[in-house]
Write an enzyme that holds these catalytic residues in place. Structure first.
Site, PDB file in Angstrom:
ATOM      1  N   ARG A   1     -15.587  84.746 -34.155  1.00 29.48           N
ATOM      2  CA  ARG A   1     -15.177  83.506 -34.834  1.00 29.48           C
ATOM      3  C   ARG A   1     -13.654  83.399 -34.860  1.00 29.48           C
ATOM      4  NH1 ARG A   1     -15.000  83.620 -39.957  1.00 29.48           N
ATOM      5  NH2 ARG A   1     -17.011  84.627 -40.323  1.00 29.48           N
TER       6      ARG A   1
ATOM      7  N   ASP B   1      -4.242  61.891 -28.380  1.00 31.66           N
ATOM      8  CA  ASP B   1      -5.523  62.218 -27.759  1.00 31.66           C
ATOM      9  C   ASP B   1      -5.380  61.906 -26.269  1.00 31.66           C
ATOM     10  OD1 ASP B   1      -8.113  62.279 -26.768  1.00 31.66           O
ATOM     11  OD2 ASP B   1      -9.022  61.335 -28.535  1.00 31.66           O
TER      12      ASP B   1
HETATM   13  C1  PLP Z   1     -15.466  62.479 -26.614  1.00 33.64           C
HETATM   14  C2  PLP Z   1     -14.153  62.187 -27.188  1.00 33.64           C
HETATM   15  C3  PLP Z   1     -13.715  62.795 -28.364  1.00 33.64           C
HETATM   16  C4  PLP Z   1     -14.596  63.725 -29.171  1.00 33.64           C
HETATM   17  O1  PLP Z   1     -14.861  64.885 -28.499  1.00 33.64           O
HETATM   18  P1  PLP Z   1     -16.240  65.738 -28.635  1.00 33.64           P
HETATM   19  O2  PLP Z   1     -16.035  66.853 -27.683  1.00 33.64           O
HETATM   20  O3  PLP Z   1     -17.374  64.818 -28.275  1.00 33.64           O
HETATM   21  O4  PLP Z   1     -16.317  66.172 -30.064  1.00 33.64           O
HETATM   22  C5  PLP Z   1     -12.444  62.496 -28.803  1.00 33.64           C
HETATM   23  N1  PLP Z   1     -11.641  61.646 -28.138  1.00 33.64           N
HETATM   24  C6  PLP Z   1     -12.041  61.026 -27.011  1.00 33.64           C
HETATM   25  C7  PLP Z   1     -11.117  60.085 -26.323  1.00 33.64           C
HETATM   26  C8  PLP Z   1     -13.299  61.261 -26.497  1.00 33.64           C
HETATM   27  O5  PLP Z   1     -13.680  60.636 -25.385  1.00 33.64           O
END
Ligand code: PLP
Length: 379
Positions: A47, A171
């Site tokens: 973990r 992101d």
């Molecule tokens: C899929 C996605 C997420 C979330 O990720 P998971 O791995 O599904 O938890 C966050 N940001 C974007 C742009 C995504 O496409």
């Protein structure tokens, strides 16, 4: 070292014990200690850490041109961990166009712990500055966005964020590290769902946070251990395997997407194509400035009713109807009934997400076959 070379070599040396070219999968929950508190290689419990995490972290940090990375169970697991570095009363400014699960996590979970999430859609730097005058702890945005492939000027947003002392988080999932390096514009933390392009084969869920800041790295490692949002060693290994072909895959995703976007833009039944690589994209210049390429995501609006759009989707043979993106296979998504169905129609229309809008995650098949598939469905 250039990107494609790093993707193959960083983090993965032949195993000194056996010569294995590929790293073993360390499927172990715990590690032997030589004396109480003395570990052999810094690992005590999976973990908290595992050699397969370290291998993937070195690799992903190198691909983003960063010092540190921490891998997690999923993209949202990674964000949850980062949010727990905030405290009650802190504000976060998010720019509209974020992943649906990001809104859900703030609005339906962390709002109950006193984290205030303010969503803005600034149309100028002045508006952005005004929105940031509440002095948020973070400025969080995504570029390109989902599903309309909007582009935000990373450099300008970083400047605005720094003025009020906010941590700037991007992101980078849609661009992948291959097409965009947010850290070079001064971003503090780069976030990916490795489920998408980084893993690349639609066979594993994962997430990562990447930074040059040692304090944030320490906080992220602590949060992973404290919350239990670690990946499995096998998932980390599988993701590492996927990354080896990231450069090749991204080149093909982009080549196919460009061919399809160009084809669709010239089709009589198409109202609008959203793709940052097209000269018609309103922020094409900014995309060219901050991206090395335009990735494989396209949104298309048709001159069709909801029922006609559904029929069109059902006629597609190579584009599978599914959520998610970034895998080798092409997928089609209908935001109005799938990923964005929870948003009322009136609000969806205001955002520009009409009932005839579809999103394509263009795979790495042959572009001619993909275009032929779209052509027969449109006919
Ligand atoms: C899929 C996605 C997420 C979330 O990720 P998971 O791995 O599904 O938890 C966050 N940001 C974007 C742009 C995504 O496409």
């Amino acid at each position: 070292m250039k990107f494609a070379t790093k993707a193959i070599h960083v983090g993965s040396e032949p195993d000194p014990a056996t010569g294995a070219i590929m790293p073993p999968i360390y499927m172990t929950s715990t590690f032997a200690q030589t004396s109480p508190g003395e570990t052999i290689a810094g690992y005590d419990y999976t973990r908290a850490g595992n050699p397969n995490f370290t291998i993937l972290e070195k690799l992903l940090a190198a691909l983003e041109g960063a010092k540190f990375a921490t891998v997690f169970s999923s993209g949202l697991g990674a964000l949850s961990a980062l949010i727990t570095t905030l405290k009650h009363g802190d504000k976060v400014v998010g720019v509209g166009g974020l992943y649906g699960g990001t809104y859900r996590l703030f609005h339906q979970v962390f709002s109950r712990f006193g984290i205030e999430f303010v969503v803005i859609s600034p149309s100028s730097v002045e508006e952005l500055d005004k929105a940031l005058s509440i002095h948020p702890k973070w400025l969080l945005f995504e570029t390109p966005t989902n599903p309309l492939l909007e582009i935000f000027d990373i450099e300008a947003f970083v400047k605005a964020g720094k003025k009020v002392g906010a941590l700037v988080i991007v992101d980078n999932t849609f661009a992948s590290p291959y097409f965009q390096s947010p850290l070079r514009w001064g971003v503090d933390v780069v976030w990916h769902s490795t489920t998408k392009y980084i893993g690349g084969h639609s066979d594993v869920i994962g997430g990562v946070m990447i930074t040059d800041n040692p304090t944030i790295k320490k906080e992220l490692d602590f949060a992973r251990k404290a919350l239990g949002v670690n990946p499995s060693p096998f998932d980390a290994w599988l993701t590492t395997r996927g990354v080896k072909t990231l450069a090749l895959r991204m080149e093909q995703h982009q080549k196919n997407a460009m061919a399809i976007a160009t084809y669709l833009e010239g089709h009589a039944k198409v109202k609008k194509v959203y793709y940052p690589g097209l000269a018609s994209h309103p922020r094409h210049d900014i995309a060219k400035k901050q991206m090395y390429g335009f990735s494989g995501m396209i949104a298309v609006e048709f001159k069709l009713s909801l029922d006609e759009t559904k029929t069109l989707i059902s006629k597609l043979k190579l584009f599978t109807l599914a959520e998610s993106l970034g895998g080798v296979e092409s997928l089609v998504n209908h935001p109005a009934t799938m990923t964005h169905a929870s948003i009322p129609q009136e609000d969806r229309l205001k955002m520009g997400w009409s009932d005839s809008l579809i999103r394509l995650s263009v795979g790495i098949e042959d572009a001619e076959d993909l275009i032929a598939d779209l052509a027969q469905a449109l006919a």
